[in-house]
Design an enzyme around this catalytic site. Sequence first.
Site, PDB file in Angstrom:
ATOM      1  N   TYR A   1      46.672 -32.091  32.739  1.00 44.31           N
ATOM      2  CA  TYR A   1      45.735 -31.493  33.711  1.00 44.31           C
ATOM      3  C   TYR A   1      44.342 -32.126  33.539  1.00 44.31           C
ATOM      4  O   TYR A   1      43.706 -32.530  34.517  1.00 44.31           O
ATOM      5  CB  TYR A   1      45.702 -29.984  33.450  1.00 44.31           C
ATOM      6  CG  TYR A   1      44.698 -29.187  34.250  1.00 44.31           C
ATOM      7  CD1 TYR A   1      44.842 -29.010  35.618  1.00 44.31           C
ATOM      8  CD2 TYR A   1      43.626 -28.555  33.605  1.00 44.31           C
ATOM      9  CE1 TYR A   1      43.935 -28.228  36.325  1.00 44.31           C
ATOM     10  CE2 TYR A   1      42.727 -27.770  34.311  1.00 44.31           C
ATOM     11  CZ  TYR A   1      42.882 -27.614  35.671  1.00 44.31           C
ATOM     12  OH  TYR A   1      41.990 -26.843  36.371  1.00 44.31           O
TER      13      TYR A   1
ATOM     14  N   LYS B   1      42.171 -34.353  36.147  1.00 44.95           N
ATOM     15  CA  LYS B   1      40.836 -33.952  36.614  1.00 44.95           C
ATOM     16  C   LYS B   1      39.826 -35.071  36.339  1.00 44.95           C
ATOM     17  O   LYS B   1      38.949 -35.351  37.161  1.00 44.95           O
ATOM     18  CB  LYS B   1      40.390 -32.653  35.926  1.00 44.95           C
ATOM     19  CG  LYS B   1      41.136 -31.423  36.421  1.00 44.95           C
ATOM     20  CD  LYS B   1      40.863 -31.139  37.894  1.00 44.95           C
ATOM     21  CE  LYS B   1      41.579 -29.938  38.438  1.00 44.95           C
ATOM     22  NZ  LYS B   1      41.478 -29.771  39.887  1.00 44.95           N
TER      23      LYS B   1
HETATM   24  C1  AKB Z   1      42.949 -23.577  33.198  1.00 47.42           C
HETATM   25  O1  AKB Z   1      42.896 -22.782  32.237  1.00 47.42           O
HETATM   26  O2  AKB Z   1      43.796 -24.466  33.324  1.00 47.42           O
HETATM   27  C2  AKB Z   1      41.866 -23.475  34.254  1.00 47.42           C
HETATM   28  C3  AKB Z   1      40.717 -24.383  33.971  1.00 47.42           C
HETATM   29  C4  AKB Z   1      39.772 -24.090  32.884  1.00 47.42           C
HETATM   30  O3  AKB Z   1      40.549 -25.346  34.659  1.00 47.42           O
HETATM   31  N1  AKB Z   1      41.421 -22.125  34.360  1.00 47.42           N
END
Ligand code: AKB
Length: 315
Positions: A142, A146
């Site tokens: 993730y 990003k």
């Molecule tokens: C997550 O925990 O993946 C999200 C974030 C901090 O982007 N809430």
Amino acid sequence: MERILVIGCSGQIGSELTLALRKIYGNENVFATDIKQPPASILESGPFTILDVLDYNNLMHFAIRYKITQVYNLAAVLSGNAEKIPQQAWEINMKALMNTLELSRDTDANKLFWPSSIAVFGPTTPRYNTPQLTVMEPNTVYGISKQAGERWGEYYHKRYGVDFRSLRYPGLISYQTEAGGGTTDYAVEIYFEAIKNKKYTCFLSEDTALPMMFMDDAIKATIDLMEADESKLSLRSSYNVGGMSFTPKDVAASIQKHIPDFQIDYEPDFRQAIADSWPASIDDSVARSDWGLSDKFNLDSMTEVMLTEIRKKLA
Ligand code: AKB
């Protein structure tokens, strides 16, 4: 006249942001879309269409047909879920972004909001008061998506003039829609469980500090950034947004001020390693000085609203 497309209106941010945008721009000018059904409040207040952001042709036809001028692309697989399906999460997160960048380049929907996250930082980043510009070596799928997304956004701004705007959200806390698949979700679940069962088993350890923000402040920050004069934006990657910083033990203590017999225990799972790689607190001074980021809520004022509103919701 602005005509706004919200992608991901059924999720945690989308369900509240759509309503806030409708108040400002008029119900009929905010087009809510998602691949799943939204809450009744969205269905009843304005247009809703099932639309898959991964289908570029449909997306483009939609934007042209409804003369869209601004897009909020909130579709993403969050950190916890992404670790279970790394390849798919990468494909979904990146394709969703690239499709909206292309849409902004190809059509009149030139202004694009896309959420980044504190997940862009990693274990080698300074953990406290993390600066805007610093070492960024994210080690979650993730976070990698990003960070790559921020680079692409800035690139499309410089190369094609896309009006790309973004915030690095901390954990977001709301009582309307529960979070889905993130590492900061405990800070939402804990309030619901406090009311329902007066106890909660937390998947992070008691001293894990993370940056967090109440949804009202996050929505205001998002709209303020989108409405800011272009000349005020010194960066086109993504702005740090700090909010507050607290641990699971701090939230439990804040809840116990209202529910003295609330109990918490701790069973850290795979999300502990993700949280340990993220900042504990964030320096958001660039956003404050560029376009006036300001937030209202601290842990105790948020706890009061969360408990009151969840009680009403469950009654
Ligand atoms: C997550 O925990 O993946 C999200 C974030 C901090 O982007 N809430």
